[in-house]
Enzyme design. Structure first.
Site, mmCIF file in Angstrom:
data_model
loop_
_atom_site.group_PDB
_atom_site.id
_atom_site.type_symbol
_atom_site.label_atom_id
_atom_site.label_comp_id
_atom_site.label_asym_id
_atom_site.label_seq_id
_atom_site.Cartn_x
_atom_site.Cartn_y
_atom_site.Cartn_z
ATOM 1 N N GLY A 180 6.869 -1.223 62.840
ATOM 2 C CA GLY A 180 6.544 -2.531 62.984
ATOM 3 C C GLY A 180 7.051 -2.896 64.386
ATOM 4 O O GLY A 180 6.117 -3.610 65.211
ATOM 5 N N CYS A 181 8.106 -2.150 64.878
ATOM 6 C CA CYS A 181 8.502 -2.417 66.218
ATOM 7 C C CYS A 181 7.635 -1.774 67.205
ATOM 8 O O CYS A 181 7.314 -2.388 68.557
ATOM 9 C CB CYS A 181 9.993 -2.154 66.790
ATOM 10 S SG CYS A 181 11.184 -2.871 65.493
ATOM 11 N N THR A 182 7.065 -0.617 67.032
ATOM 12 C CA THR A 182 6.042 -0.075 67.756
ATOM 13 C C THR A 182 4.731 -0.831 67.685
ATOM 14 O O THR A 182 4.025 -1.422 68.944
ATOM 15 C CB THR A 182 5.645 1.313 67.318
ATOM 16 O OG1 THR A 182 6.820 2.151 67.370
ATOM 17 C CG2 THR A 182 4.622 2.195 68.124
ATOM 18 N N SER A 233 5.305 -4.086 70.015
ATOM 19 C CA SER A 233 5.270 -3.727 71.435
ATOM 20 C C SER A 233 4.168 -3.341 71.864
ATOM 21 O O SER A 233 3.661 -3.824 73.152
ATOM 22 C CB SER A 233 6.223 -2.485 71.532
ATOM 23 O OG SER A 233 7.766 -3.066 71.374
ATOM 24 N N LYS A 258 14.401 -2.018 66.151
ATOM 25 C CA LYS A 258 14.866 -0.813 66.541
ATOM 26 C C LYS A 258 13.648 -0.189 67.118
ATOM 27 O O LYS A 258 12.376 0.031 66.974
ATOM 28 C CB LYS A 258 15.116 -0.035 65.353
ATOM 29 C CG LYS A 258 15.587 1.478 65.648
ATOM 30 C CD LYS A 258 16.917 1.936 64.537
ATOM 31 C CE LYS A 258 17.425 3.226 65.082
ATOM 32 N NZ LYS A 258 18.116 3.197 66.272
#
Length: 156
Positions: A46-48, A51, A41
């Site tokens: 974690g995704c930030t 990325s 998401k």
């Protein structure tokens, strides 16, 4: 449902909406190596982090002849906001219909707040210029992951 794609398989030609008001398919990148990472998401910690790690190494990936693509089930507007906020220099694919997620077998049952839900298991695939999947990482832990993918790319 067919078996998920794995090393040695050809990446599918599934066209998805993407950032920059585009529709993209992995087939559009034949002739280049593609790093395709699936993440749960936009704008979650974690995704930030993941990325940002791919962003930090973006020039090195590009110099090694690779294109990075991120993919989640979030919509294009969410992707655009996420990209802008974190200066992400590569495109993000919106897989709201879960076509690409299902092809790669990255949707897994997870438990959130005591409820069972289907979500993306953080996964990355290294796809060669002919469109063949050369390496896969499943159940990815963010720390050091982008560096490991870069090392694998350089070893191709």
């Amino acid at each position: 449902m067919s078996d998920p794609l794995t090393v040695g398989d050809t990446a599918p030609d599934i066209r998805l909406p993407a950032t920059g008001d585009q529709e993209l398919s992995l087939a559009d990148f034949r002739g280049q190596t593609v790093v395709l990472y699936f993440y749960p998401k936009d704008s979650t910690p974690g995704c930030t982090s993941e990325s940002k790690d791919f962003t930090r190494l973006h020039d090195e990936f590009r110099n090694a002849g690779a294109v990075i693509l991120g993919c989640s089930r979030d919509g294009v507007r969410s992707h655009e906001n996420f990209r802008a906020k974190h200066d992400i220099p590569f495109d993000l694919l919106s897989d709201g219909n879960e076509e690409l997620c299902n092809a790669f077998g990255v949707l897994k049952q997870k438990t959130m707040f005591g409820k069972k839900v289907m979500g993306i298991e953080r996964s990355t695939f290294l796809i060669d210029p002919e469109g063949t999947i050369r390496q896969e990482w499943r159940k990815v832990k963010v720390d050091g992951h982008a560096d490991a993918v870069l090392e694998a790319l350089k070893a191709l």
